[in-house]
Scaffold this active site. Structure first.
Site, mmCIF file in Angstrom:
data_model
loop_
_atom_site.group_PDB
_atom_site.id
_atom_site.type_symbol
_atom_site.label_atom_id
_atom_site.label_comp_id
_atom_site.label_asym_id
_atom_site.label_seq_id
_atom_site.Cartn_x
_atom_site.Cartn_y
_atom_site.Cartn_z
ATOM 1 N N ARG A 270 1.920 -11.289 -1.053
ATOM 2 C CA ARG A 270 1.307 -11.405 0.269
ATOM 3 C C ARG A 270 -0.128 -10.889 0.163
ATOM 4 N NH1 ARG A 270 3.320 -7.084 3.851
ATOM 5 N NH2 ARG A 270 1.258 -6.221 3.494
ATOM 6 N N HIS A 274 0.705 -7.929 6.613
ATOM 7 C CA HIS A 274 2.021 -8.365 7.082
ATOM 8 C C HIS A 274 1.860 -9.218 8.340
ATOM 9 C CE1 HIS A 274 6.233 -8.320 8.152
ATOM 10 N NE2 HIS A 274 5.944 -7.791 9.327
ATOM 11 N N TYR A 283 -1.956 1.242 2.336
ATOM 12 C CA TYR A 283 -0.827 1.483 1.436
ATOM 13 C C TYR A 283 -0.867 0.662 0.148
ATOM 14 C CZ TYR A 283 0.807 -2.723 3.942
ATOM 15 O OH TYR A 283 0.889 -3.961 4.509
#
Length: 375
Positions: A270, A274, A283
């Site tokens: 990805r 998200h 992160y």
């Protein structure tokens, strides 16, 4: 990595070179089906949906949608597998399968309308023009049960294992690595394995369940999970559109012929967030991110096509088409109007429902009371 793990199926290297290997041998005959026009269509759909994805993100940032769900980086996994499905197959997506919807024929403006809040579901999955592409499901993993139940219905309808390729059908269900931690997916595996349903479960392992890396979610490769339920599985390079097509085509054939459920794990990444509500810089390791960007599925396939002799004219044509497509989406988005308030009650159930009818009537009277007071 446990000893029982097997090599990943790959046909195209990150440099776009066609390779052959033992894990890919049984799937190689499926590539012989493909024409040059098919290969061009693979690239065109990947490029167009990438541009659509960028436009969707821009529209959200400009206040035209409450949310956007990017698919950047996952185009090869989606396009290859979607082209492997037949017309009579049914597709159960999660909420990131924009490319699959495009291949199956939905008007992707309906994805914008869904995320804008204009509709309950975006499109009518019973409309033949929508390619048996069922509604997006934002409840993680729950649609795996829907897909399994639908496949059980196909068995009862007698459209599995007849030997007629125009009749036999399967169900292709997409979900992400985070969904494999949901009980619904395990329950879907139980029922699918028990009934030997014509399901192909297609896991897009993009390495993140929102901010949780896959190494935290599972101590074993995810494609091994289905084997505990008796469902055969394979792991593929999800950034290789040829691997995605060939492996999915083979397992869909097996499912349609009555060999029971199948499981495919597509290793991809990805590249974006998200959703538009997420900040992956909080992160994500930038070096790992850059490594996956260098494995971009569209760039890889362009290198392959160029090596086969495709010239600048074709790629320029696709670029213009993608820009025009995005411009059309923007134009149509900007003229969308808020739907009548009563539509929130429509199409919740397939048949008229007395409780909803009563609620809708109450709301209409309530809204009318304001007009009466002003009069």
């Amino acid at each position: 990595m446990p000893a029982e793990s097997t090599p990943t199926v790959q046909f195209l290297t990150p440099e776009g070179e066609l390779v052959t290997s033992a894990p890919a041998e049984e799937y190689a005959p499926y590539l012989e089906r493909l024409t040059d026009d098919d290969l061009r269509a693979f690239y065109r759909h990947m490029a167009v949906v990438r541009r659509f994805d960028l436009e969707g993100a821009n529209l959200q940032r400009q206040g035209e949608m409450a949310l956007w769900v990017p698919s950047h980086g996952q185009e090869a996994a989606q396009v290859g597998s979607a082209f492997a499905a037949r017309t009579q197959d049914h597709i159960f997506p999660s909420y990131r399968e924009h490319a699959v919807g495009l291949v199956r024929g939905i008007d992707v403006l309906s994805i914008v309308e869904l995320l804008r809040g204009n509709t309950h579901g975006g499109w009518d999955p019973t409309d033949p023009t929508n390619g048996n592409f069922h509604g997006y499901c934002l409840v993680i993993g729950s649609h795996s049960l829907h897909a399994t139940g639908y496949a059980m219905g196909m068995q009862r309808d007698g459209v599995v294992g007849t030997g007629d390729p125009e009749v036999d059908a399967a169900v292709l269900c997409y979900f992400g690595d985070g969904a494999t931690s949901q009980g619904d997916v395990s329950e879907a595996f139980v029922f699918s394995a028990s009934s030997q349903t014509p399901n192909v479960f297609f896991l897009q392992n993009n390495h993140w369940a929102i901010s949780v890396p896959v190494r935290v979610q599972s101590r074993t490769p995810l494609y091994l999970r289905s084997r505990g339920f008796g469902i055969p599985s394979v792991q593929i390079d999800g950034n290789d559109v040829l691997a995605s097509y060939a492996v999915t085509a083979k397992h869909l054939d097996d499912a349609r012929s009555g060999k029971g459920p199948q499981f495919i794990e597509a290793l991809t990444y990805r590249v974006g967030a998200h959703t538009s509500s997420d900040d992956p810089t909080k992160y994500r390791d930038e070096d790992v991110h850059n490594l996956w960007v260098s494995r971009d599925p569209i760039t890889r396939f362009e290198k392959y096509l160029r090596a086969k002799g495709e010239g600048d004219a074709y790629f320029d044509e696709v670029r213009v088409e993608a820009d025009d497509f995005a411009a059309d989406i923007r134009r149509r988005t900007l003229v969308l109007e808020a739907p009548p308030i009563g539509t929130m009650f429509d199409h919740v159930y397939s048949e008229p429902h007395p409780v909803l009818a009563e609620q809708k009537l109450w709301l209409e009277r309530y809204e009318a009371s304001f007009e009466e007071e002003q009069a």
